[in-house]
Design a protein around this motif. Structure first.
Motif, mmCIF file in Angstrom:
data_model
loop_
_atom_site.group_PDB
_atom_site.id
_atom_site.type_symbol
_atom_site.label_atom_id
_atom_site.label_comp_id
_atom_site.label_asym_id
_atom_site.label_seq_id
_atom_site.Cartn_x
_atom_site.Cartn_y
_atom_site.Cartn_z
ATOM 1 N N ALA A 134 -29.186 -82.765 -25.508
ATOM 2 C CA ALA A 134 -29.758 -83.393 -26.708
ATOM 3 C C ALA A 134 -28.755 -84.390 -27.279
ATOM 4 N N GLY A 135 -27.496 -84.014 -27.231
ATOM 5 C CA GLY A 135 -26.455 -84.874 -27.761
ATOM 6 C C GLY A 135 -26.298 -86.188 -27.002
ATOM 7 N N TRP A 136 -26.616 -86.184 -25.720
ATOM 8 C CA TRP A 136 -26.477 -87.419 -24.932
ATOM 9 C C TRP A 136 -27.635 -88.403 -25.132
ATOM 10 N N ALA A 137 -28.807 -87.897 -25.557
ATOM 11 C CA ALA A 137 -30.031 -88.708 -25.481
ATOM 12 C C ALA A 137 -29.861 -90.106 -26.082
ATOM 13 N N ASP A 138 -29.203 -90.218 -27.233
ATOM 14 C CA ASP A 138 -29.092 -91.545 -27.860
ATOM 15 C C ASP A 138 -27.724 -92.188 -27.594
ATOM 16 N N LYS A 139 -27.009 -91.680 -26.599
ATOM 17 C CA LYS A 139 -25.685 -92.241 -26.312
ATOM 18 C C LYS A 139 -25.554 -92.705 -24.863
ATOM 19 N N LEU A 140 -26.696 -92.943 -24.230
ATOM 20 C CA LEU A 140 -26.652 -93.303 -22.804
ATOM 21 C C LEU A 140 -25.930 -94.633 -22.583
ATOM 22 N N ASP A 141 -26.065 -95.562 -23.547
ATOM 23 C CA ASP A 141 -25.364 -96.851 -23.392
ATOM 24 C C ASP A 141 -23.847 -96.680 -23.475
ATOM 25 N N TYR A 142 -23.408 -95.623 -24.159
ATOM 26 C CA TYR A 142 -21.966 -95.353 -24.211
ATOM 27 C C TYR A 142 -21.528 -94.613 -22.952
ATOM 28 N N ALA A 143 -22.418 -93.772 -22.454
ATOM 29 C CA ALA A 143 -22.084 -93.030 -21.230
ATOM 30 C C ALA A 143 -21.949 -93.980 -20.045
ATOM 31 N N GLY A 150 -22.883 -81.906 -17.262
ATOM 32 C CA GLY A 150 -21.957 -82.957 -17.652
ATOM 33 C C GLY A 150 -22.578 -84.336 -17.638
ATOM 34 N N LEU A 151 -21.725 -85.315 -17.831
ATOM 35 C CA LEU A 151 -22.169 -86.706 -17.793
ATOM 36 C C LEU A 151 -22.741 -87.043 -16.411
ATOM 37 N N HIS A 152 -22.135 -86.489 -15.369
ATOM 38 C CA HIS A 152 -22.630 -86.726 -14.009
ATOM 39 C C HIS A 152 -24.089 -86.314 -13.863
ATOM 40 N N GLY A 153 -24.474 -85.262 -14.581
ATOM 41 C CA GLY A 153 -25.832 -84.731 -14.473
ATOM 42 C C GLY A 153 -26.895 -85.660 -15.044
ATOM 43 N N LEU A 154 -26.489 -86.683 -15.781
ATOM 44 C CA LEU A 154 -27.452 -87.660 -16.293
ATOM 45 C C LEU A 154 -27.849 -88.651 -15.199
ATOM 46 N N MET A 155 -26.890 -88.961 -14.324
ATOM 47 C CA MET A 155 -27.083 -90.067 -13.371
ATOM 48 C C MET A 155 -28.309 -89.930 -12.470
ATOM 49 N N PRO A 156 -28.566 -88.722 -11.924
ATOM 50 C CA PRO A 156 -29.719 -88.629 -11.012
ATOM 51 C C PRO A 156 -31.056 -88.916 -11.699
ATOM 52 N N TYR A 157 -31.054 -88.992 -13.023
ATOM 53 C CA TYR A 157 -32.302 -89.243 -13.748
ATOM 54 C C TYR A 157 -32.376 -90.660 -14.308
ATOM 55 N N LEU A 158 -31.460 -91.522 -13.873
ATOM 56 C CA LEU A 158 -31.399 -92.877 -14.432
ATOM 57 C C LEU A 158 -31.331 -93.921 -13.327
ATOM 58 N N ASN A 159 -31.886 -95.099 -13.637
ATOM 59 C CA ASN A 159 -31.572 -96.296 -12.865
ATOM 60 C C ASN A 159 -30.445 -96.991 -13.590
ATOM 61 N N LEU A 160 -29.356 -97.214 -12.877
ATOM 62 C CA LEU A 160 -28.195 -97.827 -13.533
ATOM 63 C C LEU A 160 -27.971 -99.225 -12.967
ATOM 64 N N PRO A 176 -21.616 -97.797 -19.932
ATOM 65 C CA PRO A 176 -21.535 -99.116 -20.559
ATOM 66 C C PRO A 176 -21.835 -100.242 -19.570
ATOM 67 N N ASN A 177 -22.594 -101.229 -20.035
ATOM 68 C CA ASN A 177 -22.975 -102.404 -19.230
ATOM 69 C C ASN A 177 -23.836 -102.076 -18.022
ATOM 70 N N LYS A 178 -24.370 -100.857 -17.976
ATOM 71 C CA LYS A 178 -25.175 -100.486 -16.805
ATOM 72 C C LYS A 178 -26.673 -100.473 -17.133
ATOM 73 N N LYS A 179 -27.044 -100.720 -18.381
ATOM 74 C CA LYS A 179 -28.453 -100.706 -18.791
ATOM 75 C C LYS A 179 -29.224 -99.495 -18.243
ATOM 76 N N PRO A 180 -28.839 -98.292 -18.647
ATOM 77 C CA PRO A 180 -29.513 -97.099 -18.112
ATOM 78 C C PRO A 180 -31.005 -97.075 -18.444
ATOM 79 N N LYS A 181 -31.819 -96.811 -17.425
ATOM 80 C CA LYS A 181 -33.282 -96.763 -17.598
ATOM 81 C C LYS A 181 -33.834 -95.499 -16.964
ATOM 82 N N SER A 182 -34.807 -94.899 -17.637
ATOM 83 C CA SER A 182 -35.424 -93.686 -17.081
ATOM 84 C C SER A 182 -36.182 -94.011 -15.798
#
Ligand code: NAI
Ligand code: MG
Length: 480
Positions: A135-144, A470-480, A146-152
């Motif tokens: 929940a804490g990461w949801a609005d901080k993906l651009d910080y996680a 962790g932060l790594h666990g976000l990556m498989p759910y994003l287009n970076l 940076p410059n990668k434009k994370p998209k679901s």
């Protein structure tokens, strides 16, 4: 062998407060619906054989309707929702899991066979923690990133096993929601109840309909999810065999995939280790959750000069382990999850004996009903033994000895799997040496089976790929 036999009075956790419906439908588009397949199967308590409930068996049409609900929720609601609003729902799920933790723990133990102490102190709180953390990461993906434009990605199909039913659901759902994806999740056929309870929680948290859909069924249902053309992402935890089938079946599509498969972890004790602590850690590493753990420390390597002492202490400790009713608060080792899994473990006990290994089991009494297995050592094992090379997924520990660091690194790595490992030594330099040379996703030092939502988990080789947590666990759910 110790002459003491510890007698404890029975200390059963009450189960009369746990609300289990006689029959469950499929959780699709925010409500429980009858399966279009019209099929149901029974789910049982593996500790008693008692039938607990009837569970819907989702067919292809049901899978289609769950994926359609997830797609619609993704396009119309979830993808557009401001991230901090998404986070509020995820926080709410975490809090309600905490509020209902007692009921969840009891049902987890009744349906899966694990000791209440574990479901109460580990599974349920760790599941809540995963939702809090993501929940804490949801609005901080651009910080996680940076410059990668994370998209679901879109719709995630998630298939989980029976060893940590609620916790695996949390591992899968929390990062998917935090990154703005919608979900169709299927629990394992033998342990659907806490996932269905989670569906109730999600409904009661007013999550927009269709954002999370939870459907039940067997391997066919899972295969229909994997092969559905409108699924963007597949996350699977389970056997290496099914992992390979999934990988083949999506070849040539642009579906993203993460696999968390089997393991055969080495737990290594050097002669400078604090031995009593190491023995306790080894016991926890393999007998925790009946050895139904992909990262279980199932291969023990002991430095030769302390082998006798370690083995004697392991035997003495095993003699005090309490095997029995999962709902009893004193129980250390609960029930094996299913007849199928017990048959597999018993088969390997036979294989180990036929391979000529010395076997040790404490002389405890097993309950007359239900599926149980005594904790077991295979002493004097060698690299070539099948019980060393193949995943047993039960309370069975093989013991090998070694003389040098080089030898133990080679033996520990000489296996198709690479999920986790443990090292016991007083010397920091040995720890660093081994953490870089062991081909394992997680290496614990002077501890075992410790988990935290902020640290990534996952394997090498046939143990799969992709990280969860962790932060790594976000990556498989994003287009970076
Ligand atoms: P499994 O891999 O068959 O089941 C895991 C999940 O996959 C379940 O939800 C199941 O319904 C689903 N599934 C089965 N076939 C499928 C298919 N073709 N396509 C999509 N989904 C499918 O594991 P099983 O049979 O329960 O256990 C067999 C062995 O696997 C165990 O003895 C153990 O060695 C290993 N295992 C490893 C786990 C881990 O955490 N890495 C968890 C469970 C089992
Ligand atoms: Mg299977």
């Amino acid at each position: 062998m110790s002459k003491f036999e510890w007698k404890y009075a029975a200390a059963p956790e009450a189960s009369n407060h746990a609300k289990i419906d006689a029959r469950y439908g499929l959780f699709i588009n925010g409500k429980f619906v009858n399966p279009l397949s019209k099929k149901y199967y029974s789910t049982h308590n593996p500790a008693t054989g008692q039938k607990l409930s009837e569970i819907a068996e989702a067919g292809e049409k049901d899978v289609n309707s769950a994926v359609a609900a997830a797609r619609q929720a993704y396009e119309k609601v979830w993808k557009k929702m401001p991230a901090k609003e998404r986070a509020k729902y995820i926080f709410r799920i975490a809090r309600v899991i905490q509020e209902r933790s007692r009921e969840l723990a009891v049902i987890e133990s009744m349906n899966g066979g694990k000791p209440i102490r574990e479901s109460r102190d580990f599974d349920v709180p760790t599941a809540a923690n995963h939702f809090f953390y993501y929940a804490g990461w949801a609005d901080k993906l651009d910080y996680a990133f940076p410059n990668k434009k994370p998209k679901s990605l879109g719709v995630a199909a998630q298939i989980i096993p029976w060893n940590f039913p609620l916790l695996m659901a949390a591992w899968k759902i929390a990062p998917a929601l935090a990154t703005g994806n919608t979900v169709v999740l299927k629990p394992a056929e033998t342990t659907p109840l806490t996932a269905l309870k989670l569906a109730e929680i999600i409904r009661d948290c007013d999550l927009p309909p269709g954002v999370v859909n939870i459907i039940t069924g067997f391997g066919n249902t899972g295969a229909a999810m994997v092969n559905h053309p409108d699924v963007n992402k597949i996350a699977f935890t389970g056997s290496t065999d099914v992992g390979k089938i999934i990988q083949k079946s999506i070849a040539g599509t642009d579906k993203k995939l993460t696999l968390e498969l089997g393991g055969k972890a080495a737990n290594i004790i050097f002669d400078d280790a604090p031995i009593n602590q190491a023995v306790e850690g080894v016991i926890n590493g393999i007998f925790f959750n009946q050895g139904h753990v992909c990262c279980a420390g199932s291969r023990l390597f002991v430095q030769e000069n302390i082998a006798e002492e370690v083995i004697q202490k392991l035997k003495a400790r095993m003699q005090t382990l309490i095997v029995g009713d999962p709902l009893d608060k004193n129980t250390d080792i609960g029930a094996i999850n299913s007849r199928e899994q017990l048959d597999k473990i018993n088969y390997y006990l036979k294989v180990g004996k036929e391979e000529g290994l010395e076997i040790y089991q404490p002389n405890c009494k097993l309950p007359a009903n239900g599926f149980y297995c005594k904790p077991t050592l295979f002493i004097g094992a060698a690299q070539s033994n099948r019980v060393v090379q193949e995943e047993i997924f039960g309370p069975v520990l093989t013991i090998q000895t070694f003389r040098t660091i080089e030898e133990v690194i080679e033996k520990a790595n000489n296996i198709p799997y690479g999920l986790s490992a443990g090292v016991w030594t007083d010397k920091g330099s040995k720890i660093f040496n081994l953490t870089t040379k062991l081909r394992a996703g997680v290496v614990w030092a002077n501890t075992y089976n410790k988990f935290d939502p902020s640290s990534p988990f996952g394997g090498y080789k046939e143990s799969g790929f992709g990280r969860e947590g962790g932060l790594h666990g976000l990556m498989p759910y994003l287009n970076l």
